[in-house]
Design a protein around this motif. Structure first.
Motif, PDB file in Angstrom:
ATOM      1  N   MET A 161       0.856  -1.197   0.000  1.00 16.83           N
ATOM      2  CA  MET A 161       0.000   0.000   0.000  1.00 16.83           C
ATOM      3  C   MET A 161       0.885   1.237   0.000  1.00 16.83           C
ATOM      4  SD  MET A 161      -2.799   1.230   2.861  1.00 16.83           S
ATOM      5  CE  MET A 161      -3.877  -0.149   2.566  1.00 16.83           C
ATOM      6  N   GLY A 162       0.601   2.162  -0.898  1.00 13.96           N
ATOM      7  CA  GLY A 162       1.389   3.379  -0.984  1.00 13.96           C
ATOM      8  C   GLY A 162       0.868   4.452  -0.070  1.00 13.96           C
TER       9      GLY A 162
ATOM     10  N   LEU B 156       6.095  13.136   4.443  1.00 15.01           N
ATOM     11  CA  LEU B 156       7.093  12.370   5.186  1.00 15.01           C
ATOM     12  C   LEU B 156       7.130  10.930   4.706  1.00 15.01           C
ATOM     13  CD1 LEU B 156       9.121  12.223   7.562  1.00 15.01           C
ATOM     14  CD2 LEU B 156       7.194  11.666   9.048  1.00 15.01           C
ATOM     15  N   CYS B 157       5.969  10.382   4.444  1.00 16.01           N
ATOM     16  CA  CYS B 157       5.869   9.003   3.984  1.00 16.01           C
ATOM     17  C   CYS B 157       6.530   8.822   2.620  1.00 16.01           C
ATOM     18  CB  CYS B 157       4.396   8.605   3.933  1.00 16.01           C
ATOM     19  SG  CYS B 157       4.088   6.922   3.395  1.00 16.01           S
ATOM     20  N   ARG B 158       6.334   9.798   1.717  1.00 14.99           N
ATOM     21  CA  ARG B 158       6.948   9.717   0.388  1.00 14.99           C
ATOM     22  C   ARG B 158       8.472   9.819   0.468  1.00 14.99           C
ATOM     23  NH1 ARG B 158       2.185  12.611  -1.300  1.00 14.99           N
ATOM     24  NH2 ARG B 158       3.194  14.574  -0.714  1.00 14.99           N
ATOM     25  N   LYS B 159       8.957  10.668   1.378  1.00 14.85           N
ATOM     26  CA  LYS B 159      10.398  10.850   1.504  1.00 14.85           C
ATOM     27  C   LYS B 159      11.063   9.656   2.167  1.00 14.85           C
ATOM     28  CE  LYS B 159      10.345  15.929   1.728  1.00 14.85           C
ATOM     29  NZ  LYS B 159      10.581  17.110   2.594  1.00 14.85           N
TER      30      LYS B 159
ATOM     31  N   PRO C  58       9.733   6.085   2.567  1.00 12.33           N
ATOM     32  CA  PRO C  58       8.773   4.978   2.433  1.00 12.33           C
ATOM     33  C   PRO C  58       9.167   3.733   3.218  1.00 12.33           C
ATOM     34  CG  PRO C  58      10.067   5.230   0.424  1.00 12.33           C
ATOM     35  CD  PRO C  58      10.380   6.422   1.279  1.00 12.33           C
ATOM     36  N   HIS C  59      10.465   3.579   3.500  1.00 12.19           N
ATOM     37  CA  HIS C  59      10.906   2.400   4.245  1.00 12.19           C
ATOM     38  C   HIS C  59      10.423   2.410   5.687  1.00 12.19           C
ATOM     39  CE1 HIS C  59      13.844   5.643   4.797  1.00 12.19           C
ATOM     40  NE2 HIS C  59      14.143   5.094   5.959  1.00 12.19           N
ATOM     41  N   LEU C  60       9.940   3.563   6.161  1.00 11.54           N
ATOM     42  CA  LEU C  60       9.454   3.645   7.540  1.00 11.54           C
ATOM     43  C   LEU C  60       7.975   3.314   7.654  1.00 11.54           C
ATOM     44  CD1 LEU C  60      11.224   6.929   8.736  1.00 11.54           C
ATOM     45  CD2 LEU C  60      11.815   4.571   9.340  1.00 11.54           C
ATOM     46  N   LEU C  61       7.299   3.135   6.523  1.00 12.59           N
ATOM     47  CA  LEU C  61       5.856   2.889   6.548  1.00 12.59           C
ATOM     48  C   LEU C  61       5.478   1.650   7.363  1.00 12.59           C
ATOM     49  CD1 LEU C  61       3.098   3.828   5.657  1.00 12.59           C
ATOM     50  CD2 LEU C  61       3.404   2.594   3.504  1.00 12.59           C
ATOM     51  N   PRO C  62       6.191   0.506   7.234  1.00 12.32           N
ATOM     52  CA  PRO C  62       5.845  -0.651   8.072  1.00 12.32           C
ATOM     53  C   PRO C  62       5.937  -0.355   9.570  1.00 12.32           C
ATOM     54  CG  PRO C  62       7.253  -1.328   6.262  1.00 12.32           C
ATOM     55  CD  PRO C  62       7.243   0.169   6.256  1.00 12.32           C
TER      56      PRO C  62
ATOM     57  N   ASN D 233      17.278  -2.558  11.327  1.00  7.69           N
ATOM     58  CA  ASN D 233      16.331  -2.584  10.211  1.00  7.69           C
ATOM     59  C   ASN D 233      16.106  -1.216   9.581  1.00  7.69           C
ATOM     60  OD1 ASN D 233      15.939  -5.337  10.632  1.00  7.69           O
ATOM     61  ND2 ASN D 233      14.251  -5.007  12.063  1.00  7.69           N
ATOM     62  N   VAL D 234      16.691  -0.170  10.170  1.00 13.50           N
ATOM     63  CA  VAL D 234      16.560   1.181   9.625  1.00 13.50           C
ATOM     64  C   VAL D 234      17.964   1.739   9.433  1.00 13.50           C
ATOM     65  CG1 VAL D 234      15.613   3.495   9.971  1.00 13.50           C
ATOM     66  CG2 VAL D 234      14.364   1.513  10.847  1.00 13.50           C
ATOM     67  N   THR D 235      18.271   2.171   8.221  1.00 12.59           N
ATOM     68  CA  THR D 235      19.641   2.606   7.916  1.00 12.59           C
ATOM     69  C   THR D 235      19.991   3.945   8.546  1.00 12.59           C
ATOM     70  OG1 THR D 235      18.861   3.623   5.863  1.00 12.59           O
ATOM     71  CG2 THR D 235      19.669   1.359   5.728  1.00 12.59           C
TER      72      THR D 235
END
Length: 316
Positions: free
Chosen positions: A1-2, A15-18, A20-24, A91-93
């Motif tokens: 889901m985007g 923020l989500c677009r910038k 996206p890896h944080l969405l989960p 899990n987060v760079t």
């Protein structure tokens, strides 16, 4: 889901677009907050019920009550907790363990910092960026005062994560001796954070906000005898809670009719309190289950079928 398909504010979508890896992690933080809210209030008249609406909590998200305060606090805390766990797990760079503690400590006392200390700074930053964006959604109904208290309560939730952190240590030495200890900072299980926020909820302060939405100047309501300034870790609210005893569809209140209660308890789950004096119905529930199971050589398990009859009480 985007990001575009989620019910987010423009700031949150940006923020989500910038990132996206944080969405989960954001979704997991929301689930954690909702689950803990329902655990803490499962025996109360308001049981943190959710709706099928986009806002999930419906009326409570903009009511400015004690319940609104808890929702904002526990949701902000859940996001901090989940993101910080992801950082510590690698899990987060953009974040990791708290490296500022490495190498220091108190060698003279036989211990030093080591291991992977939870670093809540990144999780706290993300929670402020994301959760305070949702606090602004209240402006349409509650104005600047409600924005201010929602942001205050979100910050109180983040403070609860920091205030429940502990120092854990492991011993090193010959033959199990504790000649040297390696210590690190750890977040408490989220259940402890939720319990602390429930205490804050019980002691929450009714306030009147002063200044614009960006200002957080609040003081206890004039009718209150309290003269102590509101602390950053306290929960605050503007309006008294509605009567959760009876269903009110306009406010999204489901009432307590049909809720299961305990006849023997004097607490909030007791039939007297939960049913609001309306009384309760008693049903006999028949339960059949496997019991007295034994392993038979070879190779199966033999069980008896046990039947029990128990009383179940529900509010009228």
């Amino acid at each position: 889901m985007g990001c575009a398909n989620l019910p987010l504010t423009n700031k949150q979508k940006d923020l989500c677009r910038k990132k996206p890896h944080l969405l989960p992690s954001i979704k997991d933080g929301a689930r954690l907050g909702i689950s803990e809210c329902q655990t803490q209030f499962k025996h109360e008249r308001w049981n943190c019920s959710t709706t099928k609406e986009v806002s999930v909590f419906g009326y409570e998200l903009t009511s400015g009550t004690k319940e609104t305060a808890f929702i904002y606090a526990v949701m902000a805390a859940g996001l901090v907790h989940v993101v910080t766990r992801a950082c510590s797990s690698g899990n987060v760079t953009e974040c990791s363990c708290d490296t500022t503690l490495q190498g220091s400590g108190s060698p003279s006392e036989g211990w030093h910092w080591g291991g992977c200390s939870d670093d809540i700074r990144y999780g706290t930053w993300l929670s402020r960026r994301f959760a305070d964006g949702s606090a602004g959604n209240a402006s349409a109904k509650g104005g600047d005062a409600l924005i201010a208290v929602n942001q205050h309560n979100s910050e109180a939730g983040r403070q609860a994560v920091a205030n429940t952190m502990s120092t854990d240590c492991r011993c090193h030495g010959v033959s199990g001796s504790c000649a040297v200890k390696t210590c690190w900072r750890s977040m408490a299980p989220f259940e402890r954070v939720g319990a602390l926020l429930k205490e804050r909820y019980e002691a929450s302060v009714q306030v009147q906000a002063r200044g614009g939405g960006g200002g957080r100047k609040m003081r206890p309501k004039e009718k209150s005898r309290r003269r102590v300034p509101v602390g950053k870790d306290e929960l605050v609210f503007l309006n008294k809670s509605p009567n959760y005893c009876l269903e009110d569809r306009r406010l999204g209140v489901s009432g307590t009719r049909g809720r299961r209660c305990s006849r023997a308890s004097a607490g909030p789950e007791g039939c007297n309190l939960l049913c609001c004096g309306r009384g309760y119905n008693t049903h006999v529930v028949r339960r059949v289950e496997r019991c007295d199971c034994k392993f038979v050589w070879c190779c199966y398990v033999r069980c008896r079928r046990c039947e029990s009859m128990n009383d179940m009480h529900t509010c009228k």
